[in-house]
Write a protein that holds these residues in place. Structure first.
Motif, PDB file in Angstrom:
ATOM      1  N   ARG A  51       0.826  -1.192   0.000  1.00 39.98           N
ATOM      2  CA  ARG A  51       0.000   0.000   0.000  1.00 39.98           C
ATOM      3  C   ARG A  51       0.872   1.258   0.000  1.00 39.98           C
ATOM      4  NH1 ARG A  51      -2.384  -0.985   4.326  1.00 39.98           N
ATOM      5  NH2 ARG A  51      -4.096  -2.204   3.398  1.00 39.98           N
ATOM      6  N   THR A  52       1.943   1.253   0.786  1.00 35.79           N
ATOM      7  CA  THR A  52       2.788   2.444   0.901  1.00 35.79           C
ATOM      8  C   THR A  52       3.613   2.691  -0.364  1.00 35.79           C
ATOM      9  OG1 THR A  52       2.956   2.076   3.290  1.00 35.79           O
ATOM     10  CG2 THR A  52       4.602   3.550   2.269  1.00 35.79           C
ATOM     11  N   ALA A  53       4.207   1.629  -0.905  1.00 38.84           N
ATOM     12  CA  ALA A  53       5.069   1.777  -2.083  1.00 38.84           C
ATOM     13  C   ALA A  53       4.288   1.780  -3.385  1.00 38.84           C
ATOM     14  CB  ALA A  53       6.120   0.670  -2.113  1.00 38.84           C
ATOM     15  N   GLY A  54       3.024   1.300  -3.340  1.00 42.00           N
ATOM     16  CA  GLY A  54       2.208   1.285  -4.542  1.00 42.00           C
ATOM     17  C   GLY A  54       2.640   0.240  -5.547  1.00 42.00           C
ATOM     18  N   VAL A  55       3.100  -0.921  -5.072  1.00 39.45           N
ATOM     19  CA  VAL A  55       3.558  -1.977  -5.968  1.00 39.45           C
ATOM     20  C   VAL A  55       2.868  -3.275  -5.611  1.00 39.45           C
ATOM     21  CG1 VAL A  55       5.803  -0.889  -6.377  1.00 39.45           C
ATOM     22  CG2 VAL A  55       5.523  -2.457  -4.460  1.00 39.45           C
ATOM     23  N   ALA A  56       3.047  -4.293  -6.465  1.00 36.16           N
ATOM     24  CA  ALA A  56       2.416  -5.596  -6.246  1.00 36.16           C
ATOM     25  C   ALA A  56       3.226  -6.433  -5.269  1.00 36.16           C
ATOM     26  CB  ALA A  56       2.264  -6.324  -7.575  1.00 36.16           C
ATOM     27  N   LYS A  57       2.590  -7.518  -4.802  1.00 36.60           N
ATOM     28  CA  LYS A  57       3.250  -8.386  -3.828  1.00 36.60           C
ATOM     29  C   LYS A  57       4.504  -9.029  -4.412  1.00 36.60           C
ATOM     30  CE  LYS A  57       0.620 -11.031  -1.406  1.00 36.60           C
ATOM     31  NZ  LYS A  57      -0.295 -12.136  -1.000  1.00 36.60           N
ATOM     32  N   THR A  58       4.424  -9.498  -5.666  1.00 30.07           N
ATOM     33  CA  THR A  58       5.596 -10.135  -6.269  1.00 30.07           C
ATOM     34  C   THR A  58       6.757  -9.144  -6.418  1.00 30.07           C
ATOM     35  OG1 THR A  58       4.641  -9.683  -8.456  1.00 30.07           O
ATOM     36  CG2 THR A  58       4.237 -11.862  -7.504  1.00 30.07           C
ATOM     37  N   CYS A  59       6.427  -7.893  -6.634  1.00 28.70           N
ATOM     38  CA  CYS A  59       7.470  -6.864  -6.745  1.00 28.70           C
ATOM     39  C   CYS A  59       8.170  -6.671  -5.400  1.00 28.70           C
ATOM     40  CB  CYS A  59       6.860  -5.560  -7.224  1.00 28.70           C
ATOM     41  SG  CYS A  59       8.068  -4.234  -7.515  1.00 28.70           S
ATOM     42  N   VAL A  60       7.374  -6.645  -4.308  1.00 29.33           N
ATOM     43  CA  VAL A  60       7.974  -6.518  -2.975  1.00 29.33           C
ATOM     44  C   VAL A  60       8.900  -7.683  -2.705  1.00 29.33           C
ATOM     45  CG1 VAL A  60       7.483  -6.459  -0.499  1.00 29.33           C
ATOM     46  CG2 VAL A  60       6.013  -5.201  -2.094  1.00 29.33           C
ATOM     47  N   TRP A  61       8.448  -8.888  -2.987  1.00 26.72           N
ATOM     48  CA  TRP A  61       9.269 -10.075  -2.752  1.00 26.72           C
ATOM     49  C   TRP A  61      10.557 -10.047  -3.586  1.00 26.72           C
ATOM     50  CZ3 TRP A  61       4.889 -14.315  -3.036  1.00 26.72           C
ATOM     51  CH2 TRP A  61       4.053 -14.175  -1.922  1.00 26.72           C
ATOM     52  N   ARG A  62      10.426  -9.628  -4.841  1.00 29.30           N
ATOM     53  CA  ARG A  62      11.597  -9.632  -5.734  1.00 29.30           C
ATOM     54  C   ARG A  62      12.700  -8.741  -5.187  1.00 29.30           C
ATOM     55  NH1 ARG A  62       9.566  -7.189  -9.947  1.00 29.30           N
ATOM     56  NH2 ARG A  62       8.703  -9.120 -10.840  1.00 29.30           N
ATOM     57  N   TRP A  63      12.351  -7.510  -4.741  1.00 26.50           N
ATOM     58  CA  TRP A  63      13.395  -6.573  -4.305  1.00 26.50           C
ATOM     59  C   TRP A  63      13.886  -6.860  -2.896  1.00 26.50           C
ATOM     60  CZ3 TRP A  63      15.855  -4.489  -7.970  1.00 26.50           C
ATOM     61  CH2 TRP A  63      15.210  -4.267  -9.193  1.00 26.50           C
ATOM     62  N   GLN A  64      13.064  -7.550  -2.102  1.00 25.82           N
ATOM     63  CA  GLN A  64      13.586  -8.042  -0.814  1.00 25.82           C
ATOM     64  C   GLN A  64      14.683  -9.076  -1.055  1.00 25.82           C
ATOM     65  OE1 GLN A  64       9.977  -9.444   1.003  1.00 25.82           O
ATOM     66  NE2 GLN A  64       9.568  -7.497   2.070  1.00 25.82           N
ATOM     67  N   GLU A  65      14.428 -10.000  -1.986  1.00 21.20           N
ATOM     68  CA  GLU A  65      15.421 -11.030  -2.289  1.00 21.20           C
ATOM     69  C   GLU A  65      16.660 -10.424  -2.950  1.00 21.20           C
ATOM     70  OE1 GLU A  65      13.421 -13.827  -4.736  1.00 21.20           O
ATOM     71  OE2 GLU A  65      12.163 -14.630  -3.109  1.00 21.20           O
ATOM     72  N   ARG A  66      16.446  -9.425  -3.828  1.00 21.35           N
ATOM     73  CA  ARG A  66      17.594  -8.807  -4.500  1.00 21.35           C
ATOM     74  C   ARG A  66      18.499  -8.117  -3.479  1.00 21.35           C
ATOM     75  NH1 ARG A  66      17.898  -6.500  -9.586  1.00 21.35           N
ATOM     76  NH2 ARG A  66      16.512  -8.196 -10.220  1.00 21.35           N
TER      77      ARG A  66
END
Length: 359
Positions: A51-66
């Motif tokens: 909600r805060t970043a305005g992105v999808a769940k898969t996007c959050v997961w991708r950049w956490q892993e990166r």
């Protein structure tokens, strides 16, 4: 928070991420990637991060892993993605190359990218990539002229010898005429160069006559002796030789390099040489004007002074040429020849062998 994901930021990484997120000039993708990591490190759940970043769940997961694998630097660069367009097969590429090397069908002289794309069933950009990769440029052509002079090697070595090792107590002059220089006046005044716009010039013109420039380049210091005349005959050539005779100090031999124009071998010119034994003519091989050093000066004169010039009369044109000669002679440099004559002779021989094999 997502199971198995734990981010513990050190002070340096946190300060760097906060600086990226606060910087007004940061790319937006870098801003929200930094916010994802900062929120994750603060223990915020995935839903709230979305909600805060305005992105999808898969996007959050991708950049956490990166971030866990590559750190802050991994957030600032994108990994390469495979093209959505499949690469051309080897057979198609080979077909494009083979067709390009062959003559095009119909009454045309060369291939275009659009014609090749239509023939092979691929896109124009694909054809251009294949041509670029294989160094093919069917839209371009190089002009050439091989000298047929039977004494080519002898004359070549004679002229280059004067350039490389001029005789002592002598002057070496590279002479030629630039004929039919047009005094062109544009039909409308052009606009000057300004920021965001190039200068302008009308395509049509008014021709106010022509002149011929007789010029001799001194190989030793690069200065040019020039004179504009109305015609291009042996009479004008002799007049220019008389001018050289008056300017070159007495006691110096004058070696003149020139081409095989008929006026240079006129009987009157031969008689003049008999009366002036210190002048020695060295003729360049037939169809080898590139060997004459003054040709380079003519090319610069055309490009820097004549091509964009506006001349109301022949007098204006001749005055402009004389001013350019004066400016050139103030900063002239000795002419230096660097090409090995043996390499030139070998290249000419290869050219003749290729022509003989074709015919």
């Amino acid at each position: 928070m997502r199971t198995g994901v734990s981010i513990d930021l050190n002070l340096a990484d946190r300060a760097r991420l906060e600086a990226i997120a606060a910087e007004r000039n940061s790319a937006q993708k870098h801003v929200w990637r930094s916010r994802i990591i900062l929120l994750t490190a603060d223990g915020i759940g995935t839903t709230e991060i979305m909600r805060t970043a305005g992105v999808a769940k898969t996007c959050v997961w991708r950049w956490q892993e990166r971030f866990m694998t590559d750190g802050v630097d991994g957030l600032l660069r994108d990994k390469t993605r495979p093209s959505r367009i499949a690469p051309l097969g080897d057979e198609i590429v080979a077909g494009v190359v083979a067709k390009t090397l062959a003559a095009p069908p119909g009454e045309v002289t060369h291939w275009t990218a659009a014609a090749m794309a239509k023939m092979t069933g691929v896109s124009v950009s694909s054809v251009q990539r294949v041509w670029r990769k294989h160094g093919l440029q069917p839209h371009r052509i190089r002009q050439f002229k091989l000298s047929s002079d039977t004494r080519f090697a002898e004359k070549l070595r004679d002229v280059i010898g004067l350039y490389v090792d001029p005789p002592a107590h002598a002057v070496v002059l590279s002479f030629d005429e630039k004929s039919q220089i047009q005094a062109l006046d544009r039909t409308q005044p052009g606009l000057p160069l300004k920021t965001g716009r190039c200068g302008t010039m009308t395509h049509d013109y008014k021709r106010n006559g022509t002149t011929t420039l007789f010029a001799a380049l001194n190989v030793l210091d690069g200065s040019v002796m020039g004179q504009c005349m109305q015609r291009h005959r042996h009479q004008e050539f002799i007049r220019f030789l008389n001018r050289i005779e008056a300017k070159v100090p007495a006691g110096k031999i004058v070696h003149v390099i020139l081409d095989n124009y008929a006026a240079h071998k006129h009987p009157k010119v031969i008689e003049w040489l008999g009366r002036h034994p210190r002048f020695v003519f060295h003729f360049t091989p037939t169809s080898a004007s590139w060997l004459n050093a003054v040709e380079g000066f003519f090319a610069i004169l055309t490009k820097r002074r004549l091509k964009r010039g506006v001349f109301k009369s022949i007098v204006d044109l001749q005055a402009a040429i004389n001013r350019y000669l004066a400016d050139h002679n103030q900063a002239s440099k000795p002419f230096t020849w660097t090409k090995d004559p043996d390499e030139i002779i070998a290249a000419v021989r290869r050219g003749h062998q290729t022509l003989d094999s074709i015919h």
